[in-house]
Design a protein around this motif. Structure first.
Motif, PDB file in Angstrom:
ATOM      1  N   THR A 202       0.822  -1.210   0.000  1.00  0.00           N
ATOM      2  CA  THR A 202       0.000   0.000   0.000  1.00  0.00           C
ATOM      3  C   THR A 202       0.858   1.264   0.000  1.00  0.00           C
ATOM      4  N   LEU A 203       1.891   1.283   0.834  1.00  0.00           N
ATOM      5  CA  LEU A 203       2.700   2.493   0.992  1.00  0.00           C
ATOM      6  C   LEU A 203       3.731   2.682  -0.123  1.00  0.00           C
ATOM      7  N   TYR A 204       4.368   1.588  -0.522  1.00  0.00           N
ATOM      8  CA  TYR A 204       5.490   1.712  -1.448  1.00  0.00           C
ATOM      9  C   TYR A 204       5.289   0.980  -2.776  1.00  0.00           C
ATOM     10  N   GLY A 205       4.209   0.188  -2.885  1.00  0.00           N
ATOM     11  CA  GLY A 205       3.954  -0.521  -4.135  1.00  0.00           C
ATOM     12  C   GLY A 205       4.969  -1.614  -4.419  1.00  0.00           C
ATOM     13  N   VAL A 206       5.555  -2.215  -3.380  1.00  0.00           N
ATOM     14  CA  VAL A 206       6.537  -3.285  -3.554  1.00  0.00           C
ATOM     15  C   VAL A 206       6.166  -4.464  -2.660  1.00  0.00           C
ATOM     16  N   ASP A 207       6.662  -5.659  -3.041  1.00  0.00           N
ATOM     17  CA  ASP A 207       6.471  -6.810  -2.178  1.00  0.00           C
ATOM     18  C   ASP A 207       7.662  -6.933  -1.239  1.00  0.00           C
ATOM     19  N   LEU A 208       7.629  -7.957  -0.389  1.00  0.00           N
ATOM     20  CA  LEU A 208       8.663  -8.105   0.635  1.00  0.00           C
ATOM     21  C   LEU A 208      10.041  -8.303   0.012  1.00  0.00           C
TER      22      LEU A 208
ATOM     23  N   GLU B  25      15.242   0.114   4.509  1.00  0.00           N
ATOM     24  CA  GLU B  25      14.614   1.284   5.127  1.00  0.00           C
ATOM     25  C   GLU B  25      13.092   1.190   5.058  1.00  0.00           C
ATOM     26  N   GLN B  26      12.566   0.720   3.921  1.00  0.00           N
ATOM     27  CA  GLN B  26      11.117   0.585   3.785  1.00  0.00           C
ATOM     28  C   GLN B  26      10.582  -0.460   4.754  1.00  0.00           C
ATOM     29  N   ARG B  27      11.279  -1.603   4.848  1.00  0.00           N
ATOM     30  CA  ARG B  27      10.828  -2.646   5.772  1.00  0.00           C
ATOM     31  C   ARG B  27      10.873  -2.144   7.216  1.00  0.00           C
ATOM     32  N   ARG B  28      11.952  -1.448   7.562  1.00  0.00           N
ATOM     33  CA  ARG B  28      12.085  -0.946   8.927  1.00  0.00           C
ATOM     34  C   ARG B  28      11.019   0.084   9.256  1.00  0.00           C
ATOM     35  N   LYS B  29      10.717   0.984   8.301  1.00  0.00           N
ATOM     36  CA  LYS B  29       9.701   2.016   8.531  1.00  0.00           C
ATOM     37  C   LYS B  29       8.333   1.387   8.767  1.00  0.00           C
ATOM     38  N   VAL B  30       7.948   0.423   7.934  1.00  0.00           N
ATOM     39  CA  VAL B  30       6.645  -0.227   8.088  1.00  0.00           C
ATOM     40  C   VAL B  30       6.580  -1.002   9.393  1.00  0.00           C
ATOM     41  N   LEU B  31       7.648  -1.725   9.707  1.00  0.00           N
ATOM     42  CA  LEU B  31       7.662  -2.506  10.944  1.00  0.00           C
ATOM     43  C   LEU B  31       7.573  -1.597  12.164  1.00  0.00           C
ATOM     44  N   ASP B  32       8.328  -0.500  12.158  1.00  0.00           N
ATOM     45  CA  ASP B  32       8.270   0.436  13.286  1.00  0.00           C
ATOM     46  C   ASP B  32       6.866   1.020  13.451  1.00  0.00           C
ATOM     47  N   ASP B  33       6.231   1.351  12.343  1.00  0.00           N
ATOM     48  CA  ASP B  33       4.874   1.901  12.412  1.00  0.00           C
ATOM     49  C   ASP B  33       3.896   0.874  12.988  1.00  0.00           C
ATOM     50  N   MET B  34       4.038  -0.398  12.584  1.00  0.00           N
ATOM     51  CA  MET B  34       3.129  -1.430  13.084  1.00  0.00           C
ATOM     52  C   MET B  34       3.363  -1.711  14.551  1.00  0.00           C
ATOM     53  N   ILE B  35       4.630  -1.702  14.974  1.00  0.00           N
ATOM     54  CA  ILE B  35       4.933  -1.897  16.399  1.00  0.00           C
ATOM     55  C   ILE B  35       4.390  -0.728  17.215  1.00  0.00           C
ATOM     56  N   ARG B  36       4.591   0.492  16.704  1.00  0.00           N
ATOM     57  CA  ARG B  36       4.060   1.674  17.393  1.00  0.00           C
ATOM     58  C   ARG B  36       2.547   1.565  17.549  1.00  0.00           C
ATOM     59  N   GLU B  37       1.868   1.170  16.469  1.00  0.00           N
ATOM     60  CA  GLU B  37       0.410   1.035  16.535  1.00  0.00           C
ATOM     61  C   GLU B  37      -0.004   0.015  17.582  1.00  0.00           C
ATOM     62  N   GLU B  38       0.688  -1.133  17.624  1.00  0.00           N
ATOM     63  CA  GLU B  38       0.346  -2.173  18.594  1.00  0.00           C
ATOM     64  C   GLU B  38       0.591  -1.690  20.022  1.00  0.00           C
ATOM     65  N   LEU B  39       1.671  -0.967  20.236  1.00  0.00           N
ATOM     66  CA  LEU B  39       1.953  -0.426  21.571  1.00  0.00           C
ATOM     67  C   LEU B  39       0.854   0.531  22.026  1.00  0.00           C
ATOM     68  N   PHE B  40       0.420   1.398  21.113  1.00  0.00           N
ATOM     69  CA  PHE B  40      -0.613   2.360  21.470  1.00  0.00           C
ATOM     70  C   PHE B  40      -1.966   1.667  21.665  1.00  0.00           C
ATOM     71  N   VAL B  41      -2.241   0.637  20.874  1.00  0.00           N
ATOM     72  CA  VAL B  41      -3.482  -0.116  21.061  1.00  0.00           C
ATOM     73  C   VAL B  41      -3.492  -0.776  22.434  1.00  0.00           C
ATOM     74  N   GLN B  42      -2.379  -1.401  22.796  1.00  0.00           N
ATOM     75  CA  GLN B  42      -2.306  -2.058  24.094  1.00  0.00           C
ATOM     76  C   GLN B  42      -2.439  -1.046  25.237  1.00  0.00           C
ATOM     77  N   ARG B  43      -1.811   0.129  25.071  1.00  0.00           N
ATOM     78  CA  ARG B  43      -1.933   1.155  26.101  1.00  0.00           C
ATOM     79  C   ARG B  43      -3.367   1.668  26.178  1.00  0.00           C
ATOM     80  N   GLY B  44      -4.003   1.779  25.024  1.00  0.00           N
ATOM     81  CA  GLY B  44      -5.395   2.204  25.010  1.00  0.00           C
ATOM     82  C   GLY B  44      -6.295   1.228  25.751  1.00  0.00           C
ATOM     83  N   LYS B  45      -5.996  -0.068  25.628  1.00  0.00           N
ATOM     84  CA  LYS B  45      -6.767  -1.071  26.360  1.00  0.00           C
ATOM     85  C   LYS B  45      -6.534  -0.933  27.858  1.00  0.00           C
ATOM     86  N   GLU B  46      -5.281  -0.676  28.240  1.00  0.00           N
ATOM     87  CA  GLU B  46      -4.975  -0.497  29.662  1.00  0.00           C
ATOM     88  C   GLU B  46      -5.733   0.691  30.249  1.00  0.00           C
TER      89      GLU B  46
END
Length: 301
Positions: A77-83, A89-110
Motif C-alpha cells: 500500500t505504501l510503497y507498491g513493492v512486495d517483501l 529502510e522501507q521494511r524498517r519504517k513499516v515494521l516500526d509503524d506497526m509496532i508503534r500502533e500495537e503499543l498504542f493499542v495495548q496502552r489504550g486497552k490499559e
C-alpha cells in the motif's frame, strides 16, 4: 568331607528381573521425552511467553503478534513493492509503524479508552457490526433470490416521475362562487380577472418541473395524492384544507415507468444485500441483549 557348591555356582540373572529393569528404563525415557515436548509446546504457545517469533508473524509486542500478512499488505500500500523488493529502510519504517500502533493499542486497552472516547466507541461498534454482517456482505445471492426480491419490491424499481403543477388557493368564503363543472372551473382559474375576483392565488409550493419526490415534499401528502392521479391539462376538484380551498392545475405529468429486471439488477443486488446486512445486525443485537444483564433507571422504564 563336605563340599561347598555355592561358591562355584555360575553367575546369572532371572529373565523376569532383566525384563522389568528394561521396562522401567524405557518408561523413564518416555516420561522424560513427554515432559520435554510438553515444555516446548508450553513455551512456544501464543498465550505463553516465548522468545521465538512464529513464521506467520514479523514481531511479537508483549507477546501479541504483528501479522506478516498485514506487514506485506502495508508495504504494498505504501510503497507498491512486495517483501522481496522492499529496501531495508522501507521494511524498517513499516515494521516500526506497526509496532508503534500495537503499543498504542495495548496502552489504550490499559487505559480503557473505549469507555471514554466517543470516536473509539464508534469504531468498535462499526467493527462489531461488520463482523456480525460479514456473511451477509460476502454471500453470493442467487439469481432466483434476486428476481424474487425484485418482484416483491417492484415499486422501488421505477423511473422517477416528473410533474409541473400549480396549486391555486381560494378563501373558504369563495367556495360557492367556484364553478362546479370541471371545464368551467378550469376556465375560471386560468382567467386572471376571475382569479382576482375570487381571491385566488398561487400557493408557490411548486415551481416548474419537479420530480415526484420533490413535489410530494412541497405539496404534502394530501395534495400530492390528488395531483399524482391527474392527467396533463387537467384540474382537481376543490380540496378543503385548513388554509382554504385548493385547486390543482396539472400542466405536465410524466408518471414513473417500471424498470425491467436486467436494467435494475445492480440496484436490486445492493438492496438485497443491505436488507440481509440489516437482518444480521438485528439478529446480532438481539443475541447480545439476551445474554447481557441490562439494568435501566426507574424513570426511563
Amino acid at each position: 568331607m563336605s563340599t561347598d557348591h555355592t561358591s562355584n555356582a555360575p553367575l546369572w540373572r532371572n529373565p523376569s528381573q532383566i525384563s522389568n529393569a528394561r521396562s522401567f528404563v524405557l518408561m523413564a525415557c518416555g516420561v522424560l521425552l513427554g515432559l520435554i515436548l510438553a515444555g516446548y509446546s508450553l513455551f512456544t504457545a501464543r498465550s505463553a511467553s516465548t522468545l521465538i517469533v512464529p513464521a506467520e508473524d514479523v514481531a511479537l509486542v508483549n507477546q501479541q503478534p504483528v501479522s506478516r500478512a498485514d506487514f506485506v499488505a502495508l508495504l504494498q500500500t505504501l510503497y507498491g513493492v512486495d517483501l522481496g523488493h522492499a529496501t531495508r529502510e522501507q521494511r524498517r519504517k513499516v515494521l516500526d509503524d506497526m509496532i508503534r500502533e500495537e503499543l498504542f493499542v495495548q496502552r489504550g486497552k490499559e487505559l480503557d479508552v473505549a469507555a471514554a472516547d466517543p470516536d473509539v466507541r464508534s469504531a468498535l461498534v462499526n467493527a462489531v457490526e461488520l463482523e456480525i454482517a460479514e456473511n451477509a456482505i460476502t454471500a453470493q445471492a442467487s439469481e432466483a433470490a434476486l428476481r424474487q426480491f425484485y418482484a416483491t419490491h417492484q415499486d422501488r424499481y421505477v423511473s422517477e416521475g416528473i410533474m409541473r403543477v400549480k396549486d391555486w388557493v381560494f378563501p373558504a368564503a369563495s367556495l360557492p362562487q367556484l364553478p362546479a363543472a370541471a371545464e368551467s372551473l378550469k376556465s375560471a382559474i386560468r382567467d386572471p380577472q376571475v382569479l382576482v375576483r375570487l381571491g385566488g392565488r398561487d400557493s408557490g409550493k411548486t415551481k416548474g418541473d419537479e420530480f415526484y419526490f420533490a413535489a410530494k415534499i412541497h405539496l404534502g401528502d394530501q395534495l400530492f395524492a390528488a395531483a399524482r392521479d391527474l392527467s396533463e391539462d387537467a384540474i382537481s376538484a376543490p380540496i378543503h384544507m385548513a388554509d382554504g380551498i385548493h385547486v390543482l392545475d396539472m400542466e405536465k405529468n410524466k408518471r414513473p415507468v417500471p424498470f425491467e429486471f436486467a436494467a435494475a439488477r445492480a440496484q436490486v443486488l445492493s438492496d438485497y444485500r443491505n436488507q440481509a446486512i440489516e437482518r444480521s445486525k438485528a439478529s446480532g443485537e438481539s443475541f447480545l441483549r439476551k445474554r447481557a444483564a441490562v439494568l435501566i433507571a426507574d424513570d426511563l422504564r
